[in-house]
Design an enzyme around this catalytic site. Structure first.
Site, PDB file in Angstrom:
ATOM      1  N   ASN A   8      -0.958  11.971   4.823  1.00  0.00           N
ATOM      2  CA  ASN A   8      -1.027  11.548   6.224  1.00  0.00           C
ATOM      3  C   ASN A   8      -0.840  12.785   7.089  1.00  0.00           C
ATOM      4  O   ASN A   8       0.265  13.306   7.200  1.00  0.00           O
ATOM      5  CB  ASN A   8       0.084  10.516   6.485  1.00  0.00           C
ATOM      6  N   LYS A  10      -1.146  13.059  10.285  1.00  0.00           N
ATOM      7  CA  LYS A  10      -0.633  12.782  11.632  1.00  0.00           C
ATOM      8  C   LYS A  10      -1.456  13.552  12.674  1.00  0.00           C
ATOM      9  O   LYS A  10      -2.662  13.690  12.512  1.00  0.00           O
ATOM     10  CB  LYS A  10       0.868  13.111  11.702  1.00  0.00           C
ATOM     11  N   HIS A  95       1.768   2.133  10.424  1.00  0.00           N
ATOM     12  CA  HIS A  95       2.723   3.223  10.172  1.00  0.00           C
ATOM     13  C   HIS A  95       3.897   3.094  11.140  1.00  0.00           C
ATOM     14  O   HIS A  95       3.727   2.673  12.278  1.00  0.00           O
ATOM     15  CB  HIS A  95       2.020   4.578  10.358  1.00  0.00           C
ATOM     16  N   GLU A  97       5.404   5.150  12.899  1.00  0.00           N
ATOM     17  CA  GLU A  97       5.243   5.858  14.180  1.00  0.00           C
ATOM     18  C   GLU A  97       4.382   5.033  15.140  1.00  0.00           C
ATOM     19  O   GLU A  97       4.569   5.074  16.351  1.00  0.00           O
ATOM     20  CB  GLU A  97       4.665   7.261  13.939  1.00  0.00           C
ATOM     21  N   GLU A 166       7.870   2.895   3.299  1.00  0.00           N
ATOM     22  CA  GLU A 166       8.300   4.120   3.968  1.00  0.00           C
ATOM     23  C   GLU A 166       9.563   3.840   4.780  1.00  0.00           C
ATOM     24  O   GLU A 166       9.475   3.383   5.925  1.00  0.00           O
ATOM     25  CB  GLU A 166       7.198   4.619   4.915  1.00  0.00           C
ATOM     26  N   GLY A 172       9.840  12.383   7.819  1.00  0.00           N
ATOM     27  CA  GLY A 172       9.906  13.619   8.590  1.00  0.00           C
ATOM     28  C   GLY A 172      11.320  14.141   8.792  1.00  0.00           C
ATOM     29  O   GLY A 172      11.551  15.026   9.608  1.00  0.00           O
ATOM     30  N   SER A 212       9.373  12.041   3.218  1.00  0.00           N
ATOM     31  CA  SER A 212       9.840  13.344   2.732  1.00  0.00           C
ATOM     32  C   SER A 212       9.552  13.593   1.244  1.00  0.00           C
ATOM     33  O   SER A 212      10.381  14.188   0.545  1.00  0.00           O
ATOM     34  CB  SER A 212      11.328  13.531   3.040  1.00  0.00           C
TER      35      SER A 212
END
Ligand code: PGA
Length: 251
Positions: A8, A10, A95, A97, A166, A172, A212
């Protein structure tokens, strides 16, 4: 089931950096038994189609978000048909985010996933809890709520569905879930899938771990029986670390 290592990207990389990555990947003679996929910014998908379509390296690509209607007055959205025309065979959906910063809900994420499936694009449907939810022992309650709207899929659709666990606190942050934590939750996700879609579909459902993942921790995480691959953010931006993670899956 083949392991899937998905990157991904981003909102990173310029067009020239994307092209350089694709060209380097295209030159590599890989003998991996894992599947690879990359999710760049949608505007860069044509570069993947251009450089990697006819090449020996078998790699899939797709967008990080996708709409569920073919066309219409939906400013700023990405049509699954347009994605398909650019060779997309998978799409990240829901996701954290998108959920945190752009108002994605369980219902809208599920609609996007179903929309993608209708166009033959495999959704990678992301679920996961925040740290507060984990601390309050609500991890599975939250994940089951996130999964609930997709559990009425048809049998045919189910076989193309990919789930990514996730944990929000591991994305992150450099804080990976331990292999045991990932396995624990993913085994329960598979149980939920089984209770809605049956034993066989659950056994065949790919469940990825994301948060991560790096070359140093990939092997242990990917060795867990209910971890069928990884959704990798930061460590997928460099070709060497992305491929080391893929190689770790083969060990
Ligand atoms: P990370 O991101 O590997 O940088 O934690 C994972 C993701 O957001 O999918």
């Amino acid at each position: 089931m083949r392991t899937l290592i998905a990157g991904n990207w981003k909102m990173y990389k310029s067009a020239s950096e994307v092209r350089a990555f694709c060209e380097e990947l295209q030159k590599k003679k890989l003998s991996l038994s894992t599947d690879l996929a990359i999710f760049p910014q949608a505007v860069h998908l044509p570069i993947f189609a251009d450089v990697l379509s006819t090449k020996p390296t078998k790699i899939s690509w797709g967008p990080q978000n996708i709409f569920y209607k073919e066309s219409g007055a939906f400013t700023g959205e990405l049509s699954p048909l347009a994605a398909k025309e650019l060779g997309a065979t998978m799409a990240i959906v829901g996701h954290s985010e998108r959920r945190q910063f752009f108002g994605e809900t369980n219902r809208s994420a599920a609609e996007r996933a179903l929309g993608a499936l209708a166009f033959g694009i495999q959704p990678i449907f992301c679920v996961g809890e925040t740290l507060e939810e984990r601390d309050a022992n609500r991890t599975m309650e939250v994940i089951n709520q996130q999964l609930a709207p997709i559990f009425d899929l048809s049998e045919e659709a189910i076989s193309h569905f990919i789930i990514a666990y996730e944990p929000v606190w591991a994305i992150g942050t450099g804080k990976t879930a331990t292999a045991t934590q990932a396995q624990e939750v993913q085994a329960q996700i598979r149980k939920s899938v089984e209770s809605h879609w049956g034993k066989e579909n659950a056994a065949n459902c790919r469940i990825l771990y994301g948060g991560s993942v790096k070359p140093e921790n990939a092997r242990e995480i990917l060795a867990q029986p209910d971890v069928n691959g990884a959704l990798v953010g930061g460590a997928s931006l460099e070709i060497s670390s992305f491929l080391s993670i893929a190689a770790a899956a083969n060990q």
